[in-house]
Design a protein around this motif. Structure first.
Motif: not given
Ligand SMILES: C[S@@+](CC[C@H](N)C(=O)[O-])C[C@H]1O[C@@H](n2cnc3c(N)ncnc32)[C@H](O)[C@@H]1O
Length: 252
Positions: A50, A56, A77
């Protein structure tokens, strides 16, 4: 279910990064996680599930690189459009468009699997399937699982739910602890990280929510609601967010 998220995140991908633009301490989660990921070896395989536009994992990658831990990175993803934005920012992360329930890897090959703000999107029976799949691909004995997820009831979430008129489904700390234990994943570390979103003006707050499909009625109403959840300073408006952070390991 995954199909709905695919469409939603495809549509949202162009403005997704504006969230991080408002974040006060952009690398805070990476700095906290770094102390718990030093036994990964020199060239670990790190898979971010994801991964979205990659903010991040790129932050963690920079910190590990700075400390001479290189690694191979893979971002998974369901939304090909989110991945397209990631590839513009970073050419070193391999991207694969896949569902977190079916990871395209052999068993026992990943040194570290991360879920940043994505695991709550797997609900009910999908949640168990996703964690079992994670456990399958993690390297026996050494594989680390990192979960960073939105803590329910933070001021930002309460504000969002209030403006939306609907409570978002999030995962509690207790729920996650029980799930990880039930899959024989040992919890090494857990904490709550406090950060904040900063806006210079009320209009910036309104634009932020409207871009995310949350209509903010009129300005006076927004100010009234904001006063319940945000701090107003001379510089602007600060809304606290809280993240739940877990590091777990796969035992032999
Ligand atoms: C809130 S975003 C988080 C993005 C990124 N990890 C970050 O920290 O900014 C959640 C991401 O999970 C992805 N996602 C949702 N359901 C998924 C699934 N079933 N399998 C893989 N990715 C999924 C979405 O497309 C989206 O990019």
């Amino acid at each position: 279910m995954s199909k709905d998220f695919k469409k939603w995140f495809d549509d949202y991908s162009a403005i997704y990064d504006s969230f991080d633009e408002h974040l006060e301490h952009k690398d805070k989660n990476s700095e906290i996680l770094f102390n718990h990921l030093q036994n990964l070896g020199q060239n670990p395989v790190i898979c971010d599930v994801g991964t979205g536009t990659g903010n991040s994992i790129i932050s963690l990658q920079k910190l590990l690189n700075k400390n001479m831990i290189r690694g191979e990175y893979v971002g998974i993803d369901i939304s090909s459009k989110m991945l397209k934005h990631l590839r513009v920012k970073n050419k070193e992360i391999h991207t694969i468009c896949a569902d977190m329930k079916y990871l395209p890897f052999i068993s026992d090959c990943i040194d570290c699997q991360t879920f940043y703000f994505s695991i709550h999107l797997a609900r009910n029976e999908d949640f168990d399937v996703t964690l079992r799949e994670t456990s399958r691909v993690l390297r026996n004995g050494v594989g680390k699982l990192v979960i960073v997820t939105i803590k329910p009831n933070s001021p930002f979430n309460k504000l969002r739910d209030h403006l939306k008129g609907k409570k978002r489904s999030l995962l509690s700390e207790q729920f996650l602890i029980e799930k990880l234990k039930s899959l024989d994943l040992q919890i090494d570390f857990t904490t709550i990280v406090t950060n904040a979103l900063f806006f210079e003006t009320i209009n910036d707050v309104i634009t932020f929510f409207e871009e995310r499909g949350i209509s903010t009625k009129n300005r006076d109403e927004v100010v009234k609601i904001l006063k319940q959840y945000a701090s107003f300073t001379e510089e602007g408006i600060e809304i606290a967010i809280k993240d739940l952070v877990f590091v777990a390991s796969k035992q032999l």
